[in-house]
Write a protein that holds these residues in place. Structure first.
Motif, short mmCIF file in Angstrom:
data_model
loop_
_atom_site.label_atom_id
_atom_site.label_comp_id
_atom_site.label_asym_id
_atom_site.label_seq_id
_atom_site.Cartn_x
_atom_site.Cartn_y
_atom_site.Cartn_z
N LEU A 25 -8.28 3.22 -1.25
CA LEU A 25 -7.03 4.04 -1.97
C LEU A 25 -7.67 5.12 -2.93
O LEU A 25 -7.06 6.04 -3.28
CB LEU A 25 -6.22 3.09 -2.52
CG LEU A 25 -5.06 3.72 -3.25
CD1 LEU A 25 -4.12 3.95 -2.10
CD2 LEU A 25 -4.24 2.50 -4.06
N ARG B 291 0.69 -1.24 0.01
CA ARG B 291 0.08 -0.02 0.01
C ARG B 291 0.80 1.30 0.04
O ARG B 291 0.42 2.25 -0.71
CB ARG B 291 -0.96 -0.16 1.23
CG ARG B 291 -1.65 1.16 1.33
CD ARG B 291 -3.30 1.08 1.55
NE ARG B 291 -3.69 2.39 1.81
CZ ARG B 291 -4.99 2.49 1.72
NH1 ARG B 291 -5.90 1.51 1.65
NH2 ARG B 291 -5.49 3.95 1.88
N ARG B 292 1.90 1.36 0.57
CA ARG B 292 2.92 2.48 0.87
C ARG B 292 3.05 2.93 -0.71
O ARG B 292 3.34 4.05 -0.77
CB ARG B 292 4.28 1.88 1.57
CG ARG B 292 4.88 3.23 2.25
CD ARG B 292 6.06 2.69 3.00
NE ARG B 292 5.61 1.75 3.93
CZ ARG B 292 6.40 0.39 4.18
NH1 ARG B 292 7.35 0.23 3.36
NH2 ARG B 292 6.03 -0.34 5.23
N THR C 198 -1.40 10.70 -4.47
CA THR C 198 -1.49 11.69 -3.87
C THR C 198 -2.54 12.62 -4.05
O THR C 198 -3.03 12.73 -5.28
CB THR C 198 0.03 12.86 -3.82
OG1 THR C 198 -0.17 13.03 -5.33
CG2 THR C 198 1.13 12.03 -3.61
N THR D 5 0.31 5.01 -1.77
CA THR D 5 -0.05 6.30 -1.35
C THR D 5 0.79 7.43 -1.87
O THR D 5 0.38 8.44 -2.08
CB THR D 5 -0.11 6.23 -0.08
OG1 THR D 5 0.86 5.51 0.52
CG2 THR D 5 -1.36 5.76 0.63
#
Ligand code: HEM
Length: 411
Positions: free
Chosen positions: A360, A98-99, A106, A102
């Motif tokens: 997300l 997931r990092r 943005t 993200t």
């Protein structure tokens, strides 16, 4: 005694809310017999839904051997690739996968898609107007709610314009009920999507564009993602993004066509009022009816008499939590004013989930609806529903929720 839950029943698909209300009246989570002879826990209370979604004792990893068995084939392998995505994983894999996204999704980069979304929506509205002139009646799902999110995901993934029609067709096939198409058509679409995304990853690596997926492919090598995980990510972005947003657009248009006073208020009220329509549709229509399945890793006492043993299947029913009368007065009414900034704002809905797997694409989904709805209704001021709303078929199953067709005509 609880009724069996049969998600394939068209009556249940159209209006599952009385059933969910009965479940909620018995407690915030209930053990429900399923028609296939098994059972599952359905969480219907708002507070308990939030609690489950942020509790690591509820795992997202599907049990070994889950899914329909069948002979090995390219289509099966293509589907299998989907399994390795972040929504099917727990820590430490989940934050690792997931990092990376993200950093790509943005707010600034998502907002920068606005002019492209406007352009795509305008193109579809123009086509729709032509279709209305030619045929009189047109299905808004087919002509607008389905293609827009697929085209937008095409932007995110940086799919060249020339390939978008293929992407649209394959996505349509894999998302359609299998019996609606010739045998083999769905398998072929899976295989083609797999080959296409494999090629796309190679292409983005060699000649990156300014799309979000190019950034992801670039960051993936540094973040330690292998090609299988990247492929699963591309599939997830496509599937998590299109059916949900399609149902949001389909339900919002249906609500506005059946609540003329709300459509007038949105037209007069500008962006803030349109945003409230989107929020209320998310709450009232819950495009994702339930989250993905969770499994208890140990015995969990949820309170209110709900004690779930270890290794049991749990479904958080967002559609039920979003109509919990303890948090939303007159929960079955469609009232966008609940989400206007002035006055007492309603509790946040759970349509995008909660906790580590919180959607997300929430900003992108909201942006698409905020752009598309006013453009559609401004360009076609005399749009009217061409069917009895009580007769419209809904998508079966517990995962996604929305009308399958919204036939419209000019007044
Ligand atoms: C109205 C539109 C949408 C709705 C209602 C929606 C809803 C949700 C919900 C409820 C979840 C959590 C599922 C769970 O916990 O089991 C989720 C996760 C996710 N959504 Fe969305 N979604 C929407 C649009 C999108 C879009 C446009 C994208 C892609 C760009 C997207 C990508 C994702 C991804 C990647 C996840 C998994 C996140 C994770 O596991 O950490 N969604 N979505």
């Amino acid at each position: 005694m609880l009724d069996h839950l049969n998600p394939a029943d068209p009556g249940f698909a159209r209006d599952p809310y009385p059933y969910y209300a009965r479940l909620r009246a018995q407690g915030p989570a209930a053990r429900v017999p399923l028609t296939n002879g098994t059972h599952a826990w359905l969480v219907t209370g708002y507070d308990q839904a939030r609690a489950v979604l942020s509790d690591p004792r509820f795992s997202n990893v599907p049990p070994q051997g889950a899914g329909r068995p069948g002979p090995d084939s390219p289509a099966r392998r293509a589907r299998g690739c989907l399994a390795r995505h972040m929504l099917n994983s727990d820590a430490p894999d989940h934050p690792r996968l997931r990092r990376l996204t993200t950093a790509t999704f943005t707010p600034r980069r998502v907002d920068a898609l606005r002019p492209r979304i406007e352009h795509l929506a305008d193109g579809l509205v123009t086509e729709l107007a032509g279709e209305l002139d030619r045929h009189g009646t047109v299905d808004l799902v087919d002509a607008f709610a389905f293609p827009l999110p697929v085209l937008v995901i095409g932007e995110v993934l940086g799919v060249p314009e020339a390939d978008r029609a293929d992407l649209r067709e394959w996505t349509y096939r894999v998302g359609s009920p299998a019996d609606a198409l010739e045998p083999g058509a769905v398998d072929e679409a899976w295989t083609r999507l797999h080959a296409y995304f494999t090629h796309l990853i190679g292409h983005k690596r060699e000649s990156p564009g300014d799309d979000l997926f190019s950034t992801l492919v670039h960051d993936a090598s540094e973040g330690g993602l292998d090609d299988g995980e990247l492929l699963a990510m591309a599939f997830l972005l496509l599937f998590a993004g299109y059916e949900t947003t399609m149902n949001l657009l389909a339900s919002a248009t249906l609500m506005l066509l059946t609540h003329e006073e709300e459509l007038d208020a949105a037209r007069r009220g500008g962006p803030g009022r349109w945003a409230a329509v989107v929020e209320e549709t998310l709450r009232h229509g819950s495009p994702l009816e339930g989250t993905t399945w969770r499994r208890t890793t140990e015995r969990v006492d949820l309170g209110g008499g709900a004690v779930i043993p270890a290794e049991d299947s749990v479904l958080v029913v967002l559609a039920a939590a979003n109509r919990d009368p303890g948090h939303f007065p007159a929960p079955d009414d469609f009232r966008p004013a609940r989400y206007l900034p002035e006055g007492r704002r309603a509790a946040p809905h759970l349509a995008f989930g909660h906790g580590p797997h919180f959607c997300l694409g929430s900003r992108l989904g909201r942006l698409e609806a905020a752009v598309a709805l006013p453009r559609l209704f401004d360009a076609l001021p005399g749009l009217a529903l061409a069917a009895d709303p009580a007769e419209l078929p809904y998508r079966p199953g517990l995962l996604v929720r929305g009308p399958r067709r919204v036939p419209v005509r000019r007044r």
